[in-house]
Design a protein around this motif. Structure first.
Motif, mmCIF file in Angstrom:
data_model
loop_
_atom_site.group_PDB
_atom_site.id
_atom_site.type_symbol
_atom_site.label_atom_id
_atom_site.label_comp_id
_atom_site.label_asym_id
_atom_site.label_seq_id
_atom_site.Cartn_x
_atom_site.Cartn_y
_atom_site.Cartn_z
ATOM 1 N N UNK A 81 10.130 6.108 -8.035
ATOM 2 C CA UNK A 81 10.461 7.423 -8.595
ATOM 3 C C UNK A 81 10.195 7.447 -10.099
ATOM 4 N N UNK A 82 10.651 6.397 -10.753
ATOM 5 C CA UNK A 82 10.447 6.305 -12.198
ATOM 6 C C UNK A 82 8.948 6.258 -12.521
ATOM 7 N N UNK A 83 8.222 5.477 -11.718
ATOM 8 C CA UNK A 83 6.798 5.252 -12.006
ATOM 9 C C UNK A 83 5.953 6.498 -11.768
ATOM 10 N N UNK A 84 6.250 7.240 -10.713
ATOM 11 C CA UNK A 84 5.329 8.299 -10.284
ATOM 12 C C UNK A 84 5.755 9.695 -10.721
ATOM 13 N N UNK A 85 6.873 9.802 -11.453
ATOM 14 C CA UNK A 85 7.299 11.121 -11.935
ATOM 15 C C UNK A 85 6.546 11.467 -13.221
ATOM 16 N N UNK A 86 6.247 12.747 -13.399
ATOM 17 C CA UNK A 86 5.617 13.245 -14.629
ATOM 18 C C UNK A 86 4.296 12.523 -14.950
ATOM 19 N N UNK A 87 3.417 12.502 -13.940
ATOM 20 C CA UNK A 87 2.145 11.761 -14.053
ATOM 21 C C UNK A 87 0.972 12.710 -13.795
ATOM 22 N N UNK A 88 -0.108 12.552 -14.536
ATOM 23 C CA UNK A 88 -1.341 13.316 -14.260
ATOM 24 C C UNK A 88 -2.349 12.493 -13.468
ATOM 25 N N UNK A 89 -2.394 11.180 -13.766
ATOM 26 C CA UNK A 89 -3.327 10.301 -13.059
ATOM 27 C C UNK A 89 -2.635 8.995 -12.673
ATOM 28 N N UNK A 90 -2.861 8.570 -11.431
ATOM 29 C CA UNK A 90 -2.492 7.210 -11.048
ATOM 30 C C UNK A 90 -3.791 6.418 -11.000
ATOM 31 N N UNK A 91 -3.845 5.343 -11.764
ATOM 32 C CA UNK A 91 -4.988 4.433 -11.657
ATOM 33 C C UNK A 91 -4.500 3.250 -10.834
ATOM 34 N N UNK A 92 -5.013 3.131 -9.600
ATOM 35 C CA UNK A 92 -4.455 2.133 -8.685
ATOM 36 C C UNK A 92 -5.387 0.939 -8.530
ATOM 37 N N UNK A 93 -4.826 -0.245 -8.655
ATOM 38 C CA UNK A 93 -5.577 -1.478 -8.338
ATOM 39 C C UNK A 93 -4.597 -2.540 -7.861
ATOM 40 N N UNK A 94 -4.030 -2.302 -6.690
ATOM 41 C CA UNK A 94 -3.103 -3.291 -6.128
ATOM 42 C C UNK A 94 -3.880 -4.290 -5.255
ATOM 43 N N UNK A 95 -3.354 -5.481 -5.157
ATOM 44 C CA UNK A 95 -3.938 -6.498 -4.265
ATOM 45 C C UNK A 95 -2.846 -6.907 -3.292
ATOM 46 N N UNK A 96 -2.855 -6.299 -2.117
ATOM 47 C CA UNK A 96 -1.770 -6.534 -1.161
ATOM 48 C C UNK A 96 -1.894 -7.955 -0.601
ATOM 49 N N UNK A 97 -0.833 -8.731 -0.794
ATOM 50 C CA UNK A 97 -0.838 -10.140 -0.364
ATOM 51 C C UNK A 97 -1.279 -11.080 -1.466
ATOM 52 N N UNK A 98 -1.699 -10.498 -2.567
ATOM 53 C CA UNK A 98 -2.094 -11.254 -3.764
ATOM 54 C C UNK A 98 -3.106 -12.380 -3.452
ATOM 55 N N UNK A 99 -3.314 -13.256 -4.423
ATOM 56 C CA UNK A 99 -4.376 -14.265 -4.271
ATOM 57 C C UNK A 99 -4.086 -15.261 -3.141
ATOM 58 N N UNK A 100 -2.821 -15.418 -2.840
ATOM 59 C CA UNK A 100 -2.457 -16.326 -1.743
ATOM 60 C C UNK A 100 -3.127 -15.864 -0.446
ATOM 61 N N UNK A 101 -3.059 -14.569 -0.156
ATOM 62 C CA UNK A 101 -3.649 -14.066 1.079
ATOM 63 C C UNK A 101 -5.174 -13.941 0.958
ATOM 64 N N UNK A 102 -5.671 -13.630 -0.236
ATOM 65 C CA UNK A 102 -7.128 -13.574 -0.409
ATOM 66 C C UNK A 102 -7.745 -14.932 -0.069
ATOM 67 N N UNK A 103 -7.060 -15.973 -0.500
ATOM 68 C CA UNK A 103 -7.569 -17.310 -0.234
ATOM 69 C C UNK A 103 -7.696 -17.539 1.273
ATOM 70 N N UNK A 104 -6.714 -17.102 2.037
ATOM 71 C CA UNK A 104 -6.781 -17.265 3.506
ATOM 72 C C UNK A 104 -7.885 -16.385 4.097
ATOM 73 N N UNK A 105 -8.054 -15.180 3.557
ATOM 74 C CA UNK A 105 -9.137 -14.299 4.027
ATOM 75 C C UNK A 105 -10.490 -14.999 3.887
ATOM 76 N N UNK A 106 -10.616 -15.800 2.849
ATOM 77 C CA UNK A 106 -11.883 -16.489 2.612
ATOM 78 C C UNK A 106 -12.008 -17.753 3.455
ATOM 79 N N UNK A 107 -10.885 -18.472 3.598
ATOM 80 C CA UNK A 107 -10.972 -19.786 4.248
ATOM 81 C C UNK A 107 -10.957 -19.730 5.771
ATOM 82 N N UNK A 108 -10.233 -18.771 6.331
ATOM 83 C CA UNK A 108 -10.151 -18.723 7.806
ATOM 84 C C UNK A 108 -11.535 -18.491 8.430
ATOM 85 N N UNK A 109 -12.295 -17.475 8.005
ATOM 86 C CA UNK A 109 -13.630 -17.312 8.601
ATOM 87 C C UNK A 109 -14.528 -18.533 8.367
#
Ligand code: NAD
Ligand code: G6P
Ligand code: MN
Length: 442
Positions: free
Chosen positions: A73-101
């Motif tokens: 609520x605090x973050x998204x109130x009174x905003x004109x633009x949201x610039x989004x760049x989230x990494x869901x699961x962070x680098x821990x999960x990215x590493x698995x995305x790369x290593x499993x295949x």
């Protein structure tokens, strides 16, 4: 015009946040700001970046109100633009995305092939949640989204939030354009008049001209044939070795269609065998990022917090930040600049699915974007894009329907995966690794 904007950076703890903040501070004359807020779900990570950025903002533009929070609520109130760049699961999960295949001899990559599919399955829910927050607390705001995998996020928002004010973008084409400008001895990529089409991380430049209309393709092709998009300076950056390989590999990708110049990401689909051969399952791109970009950004932030020496701070600021700030400004001031965006095709590419999310040039203004018409595309590109768009759509359908089968089909359909058997093995490993993040598949 006397406008002043309020921005929320979602994924405040991202390695790219300081660069965007510096670019915003650099552009205040063209794009005035009254407020910057950060939002992240990792309080500690965000705080390091936020305390450093607070110092930059106080020094360069003390009139800008700055805050950071994990409260939507605090973050998204009174905003004109949201610039989004989230990494869901962070680098821990990215590493698995790369290593499993890679365990099964298949490309392991952040956004392409099984890794990108796994990341997509993690990102859809949280991205929809961000849109919901924005729509609840600032219904007139625009979300400019870099969060990956942008192709799957874009398709998910098309399906689940068709009327939302989100624009999905990628900095790969502008990065390549910067390289093209350098190859040509030009000051800036903005001197180029660019035609391009495709899907995200899956496209081709068809025309590069000067603004005066001089055709630059012949000179570029000569260079790319020899060096890909590799520049002299790349040789030095050992920590970014894999990007060097990627830029060089564009010369092989180029061979498939000498009429166009390729996006670097096509290498994962056209030469997956070579990619796997050059990959090290014990040291993937994630390790490189952790040991270089992430390390640099966080060390720099901690140093700045300690010394408060703003004048000597050394955050990277480049085309990535330039592009998203240009985009916000184009909307804010209705500039009608031409930019590559990921948008619903609806006939822009004449002989391609109307409901596909494609990456094409658009004119950007205060009502969003107007697509430019591409016309018909050749058989080779069309065939490749049809296969890849099917993958992206199947992933989103799998997420919505919680369908194991659709996700298995998606993996099998990917040009990076050799068979349904291998697809199933990878899928079962990915399910086990992503329990915390994926919907339960039936
Ligand atoms: P990063 O891990 O450094 O930063 C991501 C931040 O997102 C982290 O601080 C994390 O805590 C936060 N986060 C994760 N899930 C969240 C959630 N549900 N809500 C709020 N915050 C959340 O990653 P990075 O390397 O800086 O990249 C950030 C993102 O930008 C990635 O998705 C990356 O792929 C993307 N990116 C895209 C492009 C493009 O061309 N579209 C270019 C560069 C980076
Ligand atoms: C390019 C792509 C992005 C990707 C980024 C960083 O710019 O367009 O989508 O996230 O590279 O990749 P890296 O491997 O350096 O984290
Ligand atoms: Mn990208």
């Amino acid at each position: 015009m006397n406008k002043s904007f309020s921005i929320c950076i979602a994924g405040g703890g991202s390695t790219y946040t300081p660069g965007i903040v510096l670019m915003l501070l650099d552009r205040l004359e063209q794009f005035p700001l009254r407020q910057i807020k950060f939002y992240d779900d990792d309080k500690e990570r965000q705080e390091v970046i936020a305390l450093a950025c607070d110092l930059l903002i106080k020094e360069k533009a003390p009139h800008i109100k700055f805050s950071y929070t994990t409260d939507p609520k605090e973050a998204f109130s009174d905003i004109d633009f949201v610039m989004a760049h989230i990494r869901v699961g962070k680098f821990k999960m990215r590493s698995l995305d790369e290593r499993i295949p890679l365990k099964y001899g298949v490309v392991g990559q952040e956004t392409c092939g099984p890794g990108g599919i796994a990341y997509g399955m993690r990102s859809i829910g949280p991205m929809i949640e961000l849109i919901d927050y924005m729509e609840e607390y600032s219904p007139n705001a625009w979300m400019l989204n870099y969060s990956n995998p942008a192709a799957i996020v874009a398709e998910a928002t098309r399906r689940l939030k068709p009327n939302s004010k989100i624009i999905n973008i990628c900095d790969m084409p502008v990065s390549i354009e910067s390289r093209m400008a350098e190859i040509l001895g030009l000051e800036s990529r903005k001197e180029l008049d660019v035609r391009y089409y495709g899907l995200n991380h899956f496209g081709w430049f068809t025309d590069i001209k000067t603004q005066a209309g001089e055709d630059l393709m012949p000179r570029l092709k000569e260079y790319v044939k020899e060096h890909g998009y590799l520049l002299q300076d790349d040789q030095k950056a050992k920590e970014e070795h894999s990007w060097g390989e990627t830029y060089l590999a564009a010369k092989d990708t180029y061979l498939l269609d000498p009429e166009t110049l390729p996006n670097t990401y096509l290498q994962y689909y056209l030469y997956p065998d070579a990619i796997v051969k050059h990959s090290d399952i014990n040291y993937t791109r994630t390790d490189e990022v952790i040991n270089h970009r992430e390390k640099q950004v966080f060390e720099e932030a901690r140093k700045l917090i300690e010394t408060k020496d703003v004048a000597n701070s050394k955050f990277h600021i480049g085309h990535h930040a330039d592009f998203i700030v240009d985009l916000a400004r184009a909307i804010g001031f209705n500039t009608k600049e031409r930019m590559l965006l990921i948008v619903e095709n609806q006939g822009a590419i004449e002989n391609f699915d109307s409901d596909a999310m494609v990456e094409i040039p658009c004119l950007v203004g205060n009502e969003g974007f107007e697509k430019l018409s591409i016309g018909s595309i050749p058989r080779f590109q069309k065939g490749m894009m049809e296969q890849q768009i099917a993958v992206e759509k199947l992933v989103v359908e799998a997420w919505i329907d919680q369908s194991y089968h659709k996700l298995w089909q998606a993996l099998t359909m990917s040009k990076t995966v050799p068979s349904a058997t291998v697809a199933k093995q990878i899928l079962d490993d990915l399910i086990a690794a992503n329990q915390e993040y994926w919907p339960q598949l039936k």
